[in-house]
Design a protein around this motif. Structure first.
Motif, PDB file in Angstrom:
ATOM      1  N   HIS A 101      -1.615  14.891   2.066  1.00 12.30           N
ATOM      2  CA  HIS A 101      -1.429  14.199   0.789  1.00 12.30           C
ATOM      3  C   HIS A 101      -0.868  12.788   1.017  1.00 12.30           C
ATOM      4  O   HIS A 101      -1.318  11.819   0.403  1.00 12.30           O
ATOM      5  CB  HIS A 101      -0.496  15.024  -0.105  1.00 12.30           C
ATOM      6  CG  HIS A 101      -0.292  14.470  -1.471  1.00 12.30           C
ATOM      7  ND1 HIS A 101      -1.283  14.477  -2.411  1.00 12.30           N
ATOM      8  CD2 HIS A 101       0.792  13.888  -2.043  1.00 12.30           C
ATOM      9  CE1 HIS A 101      -0.815  13.927  -3.520  1.00 12.30           C
ATOM     10  NE2 HIS A 101       0.446  13.557  -3.320  1.00 12.30           N
ATOM     11  N   ARG A 103      -1.153  10.963   3.727  1.00 14.72           N
ATOM     12  CA  ARG A 103      -2.188  10.146   4.358  1.00 14.72           C
ATOM     13  C   ARG A 103      -3.196   9.649   3.325  1.00 14.72           C
ATOM     14  O   ARG A 103      -3.610   8.488   3.366  1.00 14.72           O
ATOM     15  CB  ARG A 103      -2.888  10.963   5.440  1.00 14.72           C
ATOM     16  CG  ARG A 103      -3.938  10.195   6.179  1.00 14.72           C
ATOM     17  CD  ARG A 103      -4.508  11.040   7.305  1.00 14.72           C
ATOM     18  NE  ARG A 103      -5.500  10.257   8.014  1.00 14.72           N
ATOM     19  CZ  ARG A 103      -6.687  10.700   8.349  1.00 14.72           C
ATOM     20  NH1 ARG A 103      -7.028  11.939   8.066  1.00 14.72           N
ATOM     21  NH2 ARG A 103      -7.530   9.938   8.995  1.00 14.72           N
ATOM     22  N   GLU A 104      -3.601  10.525   2.405  1.00 15.58           N
ATOM     23  CA  GLU A 104      -4.549  10.117   1.370  1.00 15.58           C
ATOM     24  C   GLU A 104      -3.971   9.009   0.500  1.00 15.58           C
ATOM     25  O   GLU A 104      -4.669   8.052   0.153  1.00 15.58           O
ATOM     26  CB  GLU A 104      -4.937  11.312   0.502  1.00 15.58           C
ATOM     27  CG  GLU A 104      -5.835  12.298   1.195  1.00 15.58           C
ATOM     28  CD  GLU A 104      -6.060  13.563   0.380  1.00 15.58           C
ATOM     29  OE1 GLU A 104      -5.507  13.681  -0.732  1.00 15.58           O
ATOM     30  OE2 GLU A 104      -6.776  14.442   0.881  1.00 15.58           O
ATOM     31  N   HIS A 105      -2.704   9.106   0.152  1.00 16.15           N
ATOM     32  CA  HIS A 105      -2.067   8.076  -0.659  1.00 16.15           C
ATOM     33  C   HIS A 105      -1.930   6.759   0.101  1.00 16.15           C
ATOM     34  O   HIS A 105      -2.041   5.696  -0.489  1.00 16.15           O
ATOM     35  CB  HIS A 105      -0.693   8.540  -1.181  1.00 16.15           C
ATOM     36  CG  HIS A 105      -0.809   9.454  -2.347  1.00 16.15           C
ATOM     37  ND1 HIS A 105      -1.186   9.016  -3.595  1.00 16.15           N
ATOM     38  CD2 HIS A 105      -0.618  10.791  -2.469  1.00 16.15           C
ATOM     39  CE1 HIS A 105      -1.212  10.051  -4.426  1.00 16.15           C
ATOM     40  NE2 HIS A 105      -0.874  11.135  -3.767  1.00 16.15           N
ATOM     41  N   ARG A 106      -1.686   6.837   1.387  1.00 16.56           N
ATOM     42  CA  ARG A 106      -1.540   5.622   2.186  1.00 16.56           C
ATOM     43  C   ARG A 106      -2.874   4.864   2.247  1.00 16.56           C
ATOM     44  O   ARG A 106      -2.914   3.650   2.127  1.00 16.56           O
ATOM     45  CB  ARG A 106      -1.082   5.953   3.582  1.00 16.56           C
ATOM     46  CG  ARG A 106      -0.903   4.703   4.454  1.00 16.56           C
ATOM     47  CD  ARG A 106      -0.448   5.028   5.832  1.00 16.56           C
ATOM     48  NE  ARG A 106       0.915   5.534   5.774  1.00 16.56           N
ATOM     49  CZ  ARG A 106       1.547   6.034   6.815  1.00 16.56           C
ATOM     50  NH1 ARG A 106       0.952   6.106   7.977  1.00 16.56           N
ATOM     51  NH2 ARG A 106       2.776   6.476   6.709  1.00 16.56           N
ATOM     52  N   PHE A 107      -3.981   5.585   2.441  1.00 16.48           N
ATOM     53  CA  PHE A 107      -5.292   4.936   2.524  1.00 16.48           C
ATOM     54  C   PHE A 107      -5.818   4.482   1.160  1.00 16.48           C
ATOM     55  O   PHE A 107      -6.622   3.579   1.088  1.00 16.48           O
ATOM     56  CB  PHE A 107      -6.306   5.843   3.188  1.00 16.48           C
ATOM     57  CG  PHE A 107      -6.102   5.967   4.686  1.00 16.48           C
ATOM     58  CD1 PHE A 107      -6.038   4.840   5.485  1.00 16.48           C
ATOM     59  CD2 PHE A 107      -5.958   7.207   5.273  1.00 16.48           C
ATOM     60  CE1 PHE A 107      -5.846   4.945   6.841  1.00 16.48           C
ATOM     61  CE2 PHE A 107      -5.768   7.325   6.644  1.00 16.48           C
ATOM     62  CZ  PHE A 107      -5.708   6.187   7.425  1.00 16.48           C
ATOM     63  N   ASN A 108      -5.360   5.104   0.100  1.00 15.67           N
ATOM     64  CA  ASN A 108      -5.813   4.738  -1.245  1.00 15.67           C
ATOM     65  C   ASN A 108      -4.868   3.771  -1.942  1.00 15.67           C
ATOM     66  O   ASN A 108      -5.071   3.427  -3.098  1.00 15.67           O
ATOM     67  CB  ASN A 108      -5.987   5.986  -2.111  1.00 15.67           C
ATOM     68  CG  ASN A 108      -7.112   6.866  -1.604  1.00 15.67           C
ATOM     69  OD1 ASN A 108      -8.042   6.388  -0.973  1.00 15.67           O
ATOM     70  ND2 ASN A 108      -7.021   8.159  -1.879  1.00 15.67           N
ATOM     71  N   ALA A 109      -3.840   3.329  -1.257  1.00 13.08           N
ATOM     72  CA  ALA A 109      -2.859   2.416  -1.857  1.00 13.08           C
ATOM     73  C   ALA A 109      -3.495   1.050  -2.073  1.00 13.08           C
ATOM     74  O   ALA A 109      -4.375   0.629  -1.310  1.00 13.08           O
ATOM     75  CB  ALA A 109      -1.640   2.302  -0.954  1.00 13.08           C
ATOM     76  N   PRO A 110      -3.062   0.330  -3.119  1.00 13.32           N
ATOM     77  CA  PRO A 110      -3.585  -1.022  -3.333  1.00 13.32           C
ATOM     78  C   PRO A 110      -3.252  -1.921  -2.147  1.00 13.32           C
ATOM     79  O   PRO A 110      -2.184  -1.826  -1.556  1.00 13.32           O
ATOM     80  CB  PRO A 110      -2.862  -1.514  -4.589  1.00 13.32           C
ATOM     81  CG  PRO A 110      -2.183  -0.323  -5.165  1.00 13.32           C
ATOM     82  CD  PRO A 110      -2.111   0.720  -4.126  1.00 13.32           C
ATOM     83  N   ASN A 112      -5.187  -1.984   0.611  1.00 15.83           N
ATOM     84  CA  ASN A 112      -5.869  -1.471   1.811  1.00 15.83           C
ATOM     85  C   ASN A 112      -7.340  -1.676   1.697  1.00 15.83           C
ATOM     86  O   ASN A 112      -8.000  -1.675   0.801  1.00 15.83           O
ATOM     87  CB  ASN A 112      -5.581   0.015   2.031  1.00 15.83           C
ATOM     88  CG  ASN A 112      -4.216   0.231   2.614  1.00 15.83           C
ATOM     89  OD1 ASN A 112      -3.643  -0.668   3.203  1.00 15.83           O
ATOM     90  ND2 ASN A 112      -3.716   1.423   2.457  1.00 15.83           N
TER      91      ASN A 112
END
Length: 112
Positions: A101, A103-110, A112
């Protein structure tokens, strides 16, 4: 899927895995006791494994042959192993889900 539903499914899957691992451990212990009998003498013996939870016995039959009996003597150690494995597997599944979870938030953060 809701958070509560995930927790219930996670614990059930962990319990299924723990049951399988407990059965494998019990079967391995009984096989070890059988190998000890096969490589030993042809005497009447009673051996226990896994804190007395598993029993392997030989009995002399009336015709002179040896009979073999295996079984569960005290189920408490097996139950304790099952509960510990369930808890460990549940913690591993929860940690994995949290890391996934994050990791998904890190890659989907504004940005990126």
């Amino acid at each position: 899927m809701g958070e509560g539903m995930f927790k219930a499914r996670s614990v059930l899957k962990s319990a299924a895995g723990a049951a399988l691992l407990t059965l494998v451990a019990a079967a391995g212990a009984l096989l070890t006791l059988m190998v000890m009998f096969i490589t030993g003498t042809d005497e009447v013996v009673e051996r226990k494994a896994f804190f007395g939870s598993l029993i392997f016995e030989t009995v002399k039959k009336s015709d002179g042959a040896l009979g073999i009996t295996t079984g569960v003597g005290n189920p408490i150690p097996l139950l304790a192993l099952f509960l510990v494995l369930t808890a460990v597997l549940t913690m591993i599944r929860t940690a994995y889900r949290g890391l996934k979870h994050r990791r998904e938030h890190r890659f989907n953060a504004p940005g990126n």
